[in-house]
Design a protein around this motif. Structure first.
Motif, PDB file in Angstrom:
ATOM      1  N   ASN A  59       0.537  14.293   2.590  1.00 31.28           N
ATOM      2  CA  ASN A  59       1.839  13.801   2.136  1.00 31.28           C
ATOM      3  C   ASN A  59       2.330  12.458   2.503  1.00 31.28           C
ATOM      4  O   ASN A  59       3.492  12.186   3.043  1.00 31.28           O
ATOM      5  N   LEU A  60       1.412  11.479   2.205  1.00 21.89           N
ATOM      6  CA  LEU A  60       1.755  10.114   2.449  1.00 21.89           C
ATOM      7  C   LEU A  60       2.263   9.223   0.883  1.00 21.89           C
ATOM      8  O   LEU A  60       1.753  10.025  -0.090  1.00 21.89           O
ATOM      9  N   PRO A  61       2.963   8.345   0.824  1.00 20.85           N
ATOM     10  CA  PRO A  61       3.405   7.834  -0.231  1.00 20.85           C
ATOM     11  C   PRO A  61       2.199   7.181  -0.905  1.00 20.85           C
ATOM     12  O   PRO A  61       1.369   6.532  -0.258  1.00 20.85           O
ATOM     13  N   ILE A  62       2.107   7.296  -2.163  1.00 20.05           N
ATOM     14  CA  ILE A  62       1.251   6.481  -2.997  1.00 20.05           C
ATOM     15  C   ILE A  62       1.678   4.744  -2.899  1.00 20.05           C
ATOM     16  O   ILE A  62       0.690   4.022  -2.774  1.00 20.05           O
ATOM     17  N   TYR A  63       2.679   4.545  -3.175  1.00 15.54           N
ATOM     18  CA  TYR A  63       3.183   3.384  -3.395  1.00 15.54           C
ATOM     19  C   TYR A  63       3.842   2.693  -1.973  1.00 15.54           C
ATOM     20  O   TYR A  63       4.758   3.336  -1.496  1.00 15.54           O
ATOM     21  N   VAL A  64       3.212   1.880  -1.407  1.00 12.24           N
ATOM     22  CA  VAL A  64       3.497   1.190  -0.199  1.00 12.24           C
ATOM     23  C   VAL A  64       3.624  -0.382  -0.472  1.00 12.24           C
ATOM     24  O   VAL A  64       2.657  -0.899  -0.674  1.00 12.24           O
TER      25      VAL A  64
END
Length: 107
Positions: A59-64
Motif C-alpha cells: 500500500n505504498l504510493p506509486i508516485y513519489v
C-alpha cells in the motif's frame, strides 16, 4: 550484423573526428545504439513492474515526486553532454512517466 557491431565498437573507441565515415556507417552505429537503449529500457521496465507489485502489496504510493526529482538531479549532475541538461530532463521525464504507467498497472 556481427561485422556491424565490430565496426561500431571500433569506431566508438577511437576519435570520431579522425575516422573517414559514411552516412550509412553512422546510421549503422546509431541503429546499434538504439538497440542497446531499447534493451536497457525493457530491463528497466521489468524492474519497474516488480517495484509496482511490491508497492501495491505494501500500500505504498506509486508516485513519489521527491524520488523522481532525485533521479533527474542525479542524471543532470552526471550529464557529460553533448545533450544539455534540459534535454536530459525531458527525455527522462518521459521515461519516468511511462515507467509510472507500468508501475501502477495501467500499462
Amino acid at each position: 550484423k556481427k561485422s556491424i557491431r565490430i565496426l561500431g565498437a571500433a569506431l566508438m573507441e577511437s576519435s570520431w573526428k579522425d575516422q573517414p565515415i559514411t552516412i550509412e556507417e553512422l546510421r549503422d552505429q546509431i541503429d546499434l545504439i538504439d538497440d542497446r537503449i531499447l534493451d536497457l529500457l525493457n530491463e528497466r521496465a521489468k524492474l519497474v513492474l516488480r517495484l509496482g507489485e511490491i508497492k501495491r502489496a505494501q500500500n505504498l504510493p506509486i508516485y513519489v515526486p521527491s524520488r523522481e526529482n532525485r533521479i533527474l538531479e542525479r542524471l543532470r549532475n552526471n550529464n557529460r553532454g553533448p545533450l544539455d541538461d534540459a534535454s536530459v530532463t525531458r527525455l527522462y521525464q518521459k521515461i519516468i512517466d511511462e515507467s509510472r504507467r507500468l508501475e501502477d498497472g495501467s500499462g
